[in-house]
Design a protein around this motif. Structure first.
Motif, PDB file in Angstrom:
ATOM      1  N   PRO A 141     -40.223  24.206  12.925  1.00 40.24           N
ATOM      2  CA  PRO A 141     -40.146  24.915  11.635  1.00 40.24           C
ATOM      3  C   PRO A 141     -39.682  26.361  11.765  1.00 40.24           C
ATOM      4  N   LEU A 142     -39.798  26.954  12.943  1.00 38.87           N
ATOM      5  CA  LEU A 142     -39.367  28.340  13.106  1.00 38.87           C
ATOM      6  C   LEU A 142     -37.871  28.492  12.892  1.00 38.87           C
ATOM      7  N   GLY A 143     -37.115  27.420  13.164  1.00 40.59           N
ATOM      8  CA  GLY A 143     -35.662  27.505  12.994  1.00 40.59           C
ATOM      9  C   GLY A 143     -35.240  27.782  11.565  1.00 40.59           C
ATOM     10  N   SER A 144     -36.091  27.464  10.601  1.00 43.64           N
ATOM     11  CA  SER A 144     -35.771  27.716   9.193  1.00 43.64           C
ATOM     12  C   SER A 144     -36.624  28.834   8.600  1.00 43.64           C
ATOM     13  N   ASN A 145     -37.326  29.567   9.446  1.00 42.07           N
ATOM     14  CA  ASN A 145     -38.146  30.673   8.962  1.00 42.07           C
ATOM     15  C   ASN A 145     -37.277  31.896   8.703  1.00 42.07           C
ATOM     16  N   PRO A 146     -37.311  32.472   7.487  1.00 39.81           N
ATOM     17  CA  PRO A 146     -36.437  33.613   7.153  1.00 39.81           C
ATOM     18  C   PRO A 146     -36.642  34.820   8.071  1.00 39.81           C
ATOM     19  N   VAL A 147     -37.894  35.109   8.439  1.00 35.31           N
ATOM     20  CA  VAL A 147     -38.154  36.267   9.301  1.00 35.31           C
ATOM     21  C   VAL A 147     -37.513  36.066  10.668  1.00 35.31           C
ATOM     22  N   LEU A 148     -37.685  34.888  11.230  1.00 34.58           N
ATOM     23  CA  LEU A 148     -37.114  34.618  12.544  1.00 34.58           C
ATOM     24  C   LEU A 148     -35.587  34.570  12.469  1.00 34.58           C
ATOM     25  N   GLN A 149     -35.048  33.987  11.406  1.00 35.42           N
ATOM     26  CA  GLN A 149     -33.597  33.953  11.233  1.00 35.42           C
ATOM     27  C   GLN A 149     -33.029  35.372  11.147  1.00 35.42           C
ATOM     28  N   GLY A 150     -33.728  36.248  10.435  1.00 36.75           N
ATOM     29  CA  GLY A 150     -33.283  37.630  10.337  1.00 36.75           C
ATOM     30  C   GLY A 150     -33.303  38.337  11.677  1.00 36.75           C
ATOM     31  N   GLU A 151     -34.367  38.100  12.471  1.00 39.24           N
ATOM     32  CA  GLU A 151     -34.459  38.703  13.794  1.00 39.24           C
ATOM     33  C   GLU A 151     -33.342  38.203  14.706  1.00 39.24           C
ATOM     34  N   LEU A 152     -33.068  36.920  14.663  1.00 38.05           N
ATOM     35  CA  LEU A 152     -31.989  36.351  15.467  1.00 38.05           C
ATOM     36  C   LEU A 152     -30.634  36.907  15.044  1.00 38.05           C
ATOM     37  N   ALA A 153     -30.428  37.005  13.729  1.00 36.69           N
ATOM     38  CA  ALA A 153     -29.164  37.542  13.228  1.00 36.69           C
ATOM     39  C   ALA A 153     -28.959  38.980  13.694  1.00 36.69           C
ATOM     40  N   ASP A 154     -30.007  39.784  13.659  1.00 35.00           N
ATOM     41  CA  ASP A 154     -29.897  41.180  14.107  1.00 35.00           C
ATOM     42  C   ASP A 154     -29.589  41.252  15.596  1.00 35.00           C
ATOM     43  N   GLN A 155     -30.305  40.465  16.410  1.00 32.61           N
ATOM     44  CA  GLN A 155     -30.105  40.527  17.852  1.00 32.61           C
ATOM     45  C   GLN A 155     -28.717  40.027  18.256  1.00 32.61           C
ATOM     46  N   ILE A 156     -28.280  38.930  17.653  1.00 29.93           N
ATOM     47  CA  ILE A 156     -26.950  38.386  17.997  1.00 29.93           C
ATOM     48  C   ILE A 156     -25.852  39.335  17.553  1.00 29.93           C
ATOM     49  N   THR A 157     -25.993  39.898  16.352  1.00 28.01           N
ATOM     50  CA  THR A 157     -24.985  40.839  15.850  1.00 28.01           C
ATOM     51  C   THR A 157     -24.901  42.066  16.750  1.00 28.01           C
TER      52      THR A 157
END
Length: 439
Positions: free
Chosen positions: A85-101
């Motif tokens: 379920p973490l894969g669809s969690n908005p907070v985790l998605q935002g953190e991943l997006a920031d780190q990858i960017t």
């Protein structure tokens, strides 16, 4: 004439209670044929029972914690089920997006490349004012915004969820291999106890997405070996030594807990064993309450120990909360079981309120299941009456073993188990009632 002053004959229950009171009175008077109780014997038994109750609480605490740790450390399927379920969690998605960017933009340095390109244009084209070079930061910000939106779009897709599951599965398999000493696979776990998953496949798909959207700089993105931190605990590097003992203990502890619970009832004075049974439930409930407090304290300590530059506080909170879900579910299941045991022990006890409740229940059962006049009890009713206490013990034991040994008891499992247990106990009373003479 009975004790209440009426001429009605005593019921079987009243006669049994009268005989018990007479025996106790005879013991107190020291009449012949009675065995006086040894002074201090009940006190010694209660002392032993209290010590066993404390041990029971410690064992219950350790059992739940050990089985959770084993399931999350050594069961890859269970771990993947927990973190999916973490894969669809908005907070985790935002953190991943920031780190990858940030990782992509650091490698590209769009602002520097743009400034050099604009400077070259002004040198080769005299009509282009040199001030154009000042647009490089603006273009760099626009590029970063474009990349971030692209990454956000990708981490919200089904393809990302599949990559997330696969990355977690591979990382956990390597972690299990490391902890069990089966292989020396190059798992991503540092000496500081940081466990992470590789983002390389995800960044590769982001590069493809950027290229398809016409982002020319994507061709210059190099191979990026970036990891995303899942856990950060310095004590994790010591886990390999304890894994073998933990795995064995998680199988033995539940049985040991049940044996100690039975010992509490056996050691208690004969006239107080129902109270001891109730105290077993209280001990288990206290253990689960202490475990809940320990979880809250441990969570706070963990969040305070995770450096913000490794993982954002919000993302760390989401991760630890998700990983603690199985532990809290098991804790609640055992707590509910403990309450049922405590209440049942109270209801079968000798207190006035318990007797009144049992009396009201008996009247209700009599109204629903009273035998017809002149009818002899059926064989099944006689058997149920004869073995009523063993049947109760078996039903409760089955319920206890169901919740203790169910691999991952959910809230539904707990509720259904409790309801089935209550219904089974009522059925035994209904069947046995015509053959018990009303007691």
């Amino acid at each position: 004439m009975n004790a209440s002053g009426s001429d009605e004959p005593l019921s079987a229950a009243e006669r049994g209670e009268l005989q018990r009171l007479r025996r106790e009175l005879a013991e107190l008077r020291g009449e012949p044929g009675t065995q006086p109780r040894a002074a201090g014997h009940p006190a010694l038994r209660w002392t032993a029972a209290v010590l066993l109750l404390i041990l029971l609480a410690v064992l219950a605490f350790s059992t739940v914690l050990a089985r959770f740790t084993r399931s999350e450390l050594l069961d890859t399927d269970r771990y993947v089920q927990t973190v999916t379920p973490l894969g669809s969690n908005p907070v985790l998605q935002g953190e991943l997006a920031d780190q990858i960017t940030n990782e992509i933009m650091t490698r590209l340095d769009v602002e520097k490349v743009t400034a050099e390109a604009l400077k070259s244009i002004t040198e080769d084209a005299p009509r282009v004012p040199p001030a154009v070079v000042g647009l490089a930061p603006v273009i760099g910000e626009q590029a970063q915004s474009f990349v971030h939106k692209t990454v956000e779009s990708f981490v919200s897709s089904d393809e990302f969820e599949a990559l997330w599951i696969q990355a977690n599965r591979e990382a956990h398999q390597e972690l299990v291999a490391l902890l069990t000493g089966k292989t020396r696979a190059a798992i991503q776990i540092s000496d500081q106890g940081t466990v992470s998953i590789s983002l390389t496949p995800i960044i590769g798909r982001v590069r493809t997405e950027l290229t398809e959207r016409g982002f020319a700089f994507a061709d210059n993105i190099p191979e990026i070996d970036k990891s995303f931190v899942l856990l950060h605990s310095p004590d994790l590097v010591k886990a390999q030594r304890a894994t073998s003992a933990l795995e064995k203990a998680s199988d033995v502890l539940p049985w040991l807990t049940l044996l100690v619970a039975a010992a509490v009832v056996w050691v208690a004075p004969k006239g107080a064993r129902r109270r001891a049974f109730s105290l077993v439930g209280v001990s288990l409930a206290v253990a689960m309450a202490l475990l809940a407090v320990a979880i809250s304290v441990g969570r706070s300590v963990y969040l305070g120990a995770v450096p913000a530059d490794i993982l954002a506080p919000q993302a760390a909170a989401v991760l630890i909360e998700t990983l603690l879900v199985p532990l809290r579910t098991t804790l609640r299941a055992v707590f509910v079981l403990a309450v049922v045991i405590a209440v049942l022990g109270y209801l079968i006890g000798p207190s006035g309120s318990a007797v009144a409740i049992r009396g009201a229940f008996g009247k209700a059962v009599d109204a629903a299941r009273a035998p017809k006049h002149g009818r002899a009890p059926y064989p099944i009713e006689s058997v149920a009456a004869q073995f009523r206490i063993p049947l109760r013990v078996v039903i409760i034991a089955i319920a206890v073993m169901t919740l203790v040994f169910w691999r991952y008891p959910s809230g539904v499992v707990v509720v259904v188990t409790v309801l089935v247990t209550i219904v089974a106990l009522i059925v035994v009373e209904l069947v046995a009632r015509p053959a018990t003479g009303g007691h």
